[in-house]
Enzyme design. Sequence first.
Site, short mmCIF file in Angstrom:
data_model
loop_
_atom_site.label_atom_id
_atom_site.label_comp_id
_atom_site.label_asym_id
_atom_site.label_seq_id
_atom_site.Cartn_x
_atom_site.Cartn_y
_atom_site.Cartn_z
N PRO A 321 0.84 -1.20 0.00
CG PRO A 321 0.02 -1.00 2.17
CD PRO A 321 0.77 -1.93 1.28
CG ASP A 495 5.11 -1.46 2.22
OD1 ASP A 495 3.95 -1.34 2.66
OD2 ASP A 495 5.63 -2.55 1.91
CG HIS A 496 0.71 3.72 5.07
ND1 HIS A 496 1.29 4.01 6.29
CD2 HIS A 496 -0.22 4.70 4.88
CE1 HIS A 496 0.76 5.09 6.81
NE2 HIS A 496 -0.17 5.54 5.97
NE ARG A 497 3.11 -4.34 2.85
CZ ARG A 497 3.57 -5.32 2.06
NH1 ARG A 497 2.95 -6.50 2.03
NH2 ARG A 497 4.64 -5.12 1.31
#
Length: 523
Positions: A321, A495-497
Amino acid sequence: MSSEFALPDVGEGLTEAEIVEWKVAAGDTVAINQVLVEIETAKSLVELPSPFAGVVESILVSSGDTVDVGTPIITIGDGTAPTTPGDRAAQAESLESGGMARTAQIIAQEEEALSEQRARHLENAVDPVAVSAPPAAAAPAAPAGVAVQAPAPVASAAAPSPAAPVAAPAAPAAPAASAPVADDSGSGAVLVGYGAAGGHGQTRRRQPSKGQVDARQLRIAEQGRRRPATSVPAAQALPIIAKPPIRKLAKDLEVDLTLVQPTGLAGEVTRDDVIRHAKQASVFRNIETPEWGEERVERIPVKGVRKAIAAAMTSSAYTAPHVSLFVDVDATRTMEFVKRLKASPQFAGVKVSPLLIMAKAIIWAVRRNPMVNSAWTDREILVRHFVNLGIAAATPRGLIVPNVKEAQSMSLLELAQALEQLTLTARDGKTTPADMRDGTITITNIGVFGMDTGTPILNPGEVAIVALGTIKPKAWVVDGEVRSRMVTTIGASFDHRVVDGDVASRFVADVASVLEEPALLLD
């Protein structure tokens, strides 16, 4: 006895490769580790060396074919002589013609280089007439007991007397007779690497073979005497000042140095000057508008680098994401810093650009925000305490991302040299799979295309990528006043994770702060 050479796995689980160009032909004699063929994998161009010594008997696949790993591609014999007289004669004729062609090529290259050198030497002479007929005092001292015959005066450079050949490159002048040449060298019109006054005649003029006079020299000398002084602009009359590595780069890129506008000190041609005129500039901008193709629809097979790009970008875009941030930066001090580095003797001959400062800024910001240098593995997050800095490179073959290994341990000069080598290797299509493996964070320099910013897609295995936009003058408020400043835009995707918004924001702010004030790198 013959041996088959099968397409090997050159790394990273290669399953197939395209045959790009054969470096040998049937009948050629090859040695162990001699390059046989150039192949294109999903990552790069790779040269395959021969594991055998012998004679090429047959090539089993053609250039342009895509073959699976393990497929035989060439057979090499043990070098046993042909069994029939006709075969032996044909092989001898093939080897002889190949050797003669290679010898002729070498001779032609040497003659061309010597002719260019002679022309440059003659152009540096102040008075062609004075150079072609030096006084007797300028002749070198003869060994004891050897009689020396004084040369007869030369009436014309176009029709020299047989008893008095042109002596410009033949006889080194004595110090007392070299005043005009010494004055010319002191004016700055000296080829870099050839030295200035003092031993001038001995280092810049060579004794030609007996009875040989270069006709090209005669023509240049005659034209130099007859041409009016006002017919040639001063800038064109001066010799080209460029260091040997720059001249080699210009030759490799097919750049005519006489057409390059120098920007270095005292009119010296720099590496950046040559690159601006290189054919590779077509990668960054459209130089010409081609005609429409004859076919209404062109079909391009999806293979090699393009196939790898498609797979990597699809996986990244639909797995991680993405979140992106942007910030405008006053990079005026960065541009001033780059200018000082270019003038520094320590960085002589090394490419210095804002990308170098950007790279150093990212390394500094990673140390302050280590999560942006991580990797996601579903079960755990790997925080890497080293930086393999990826540089997205646009090449004629497509996008590749080689990386500078252990960039966190490099000085500014070492990083500049590594970036230059990485760029040249990528442009030549020689980047290896190992050069693109194990990257930790990436820079994409979209500013070279004139773009302000963008939303880059993450390189698989990484959680951050930073885009550097073009740097150009803009109105900027400084101490309550609107001034013209050199401004750029930094864009970054995460990467929003792994990377939360606060970490991403602090990281981008740290990078921006270094571009605004490079002195922070001294911390």
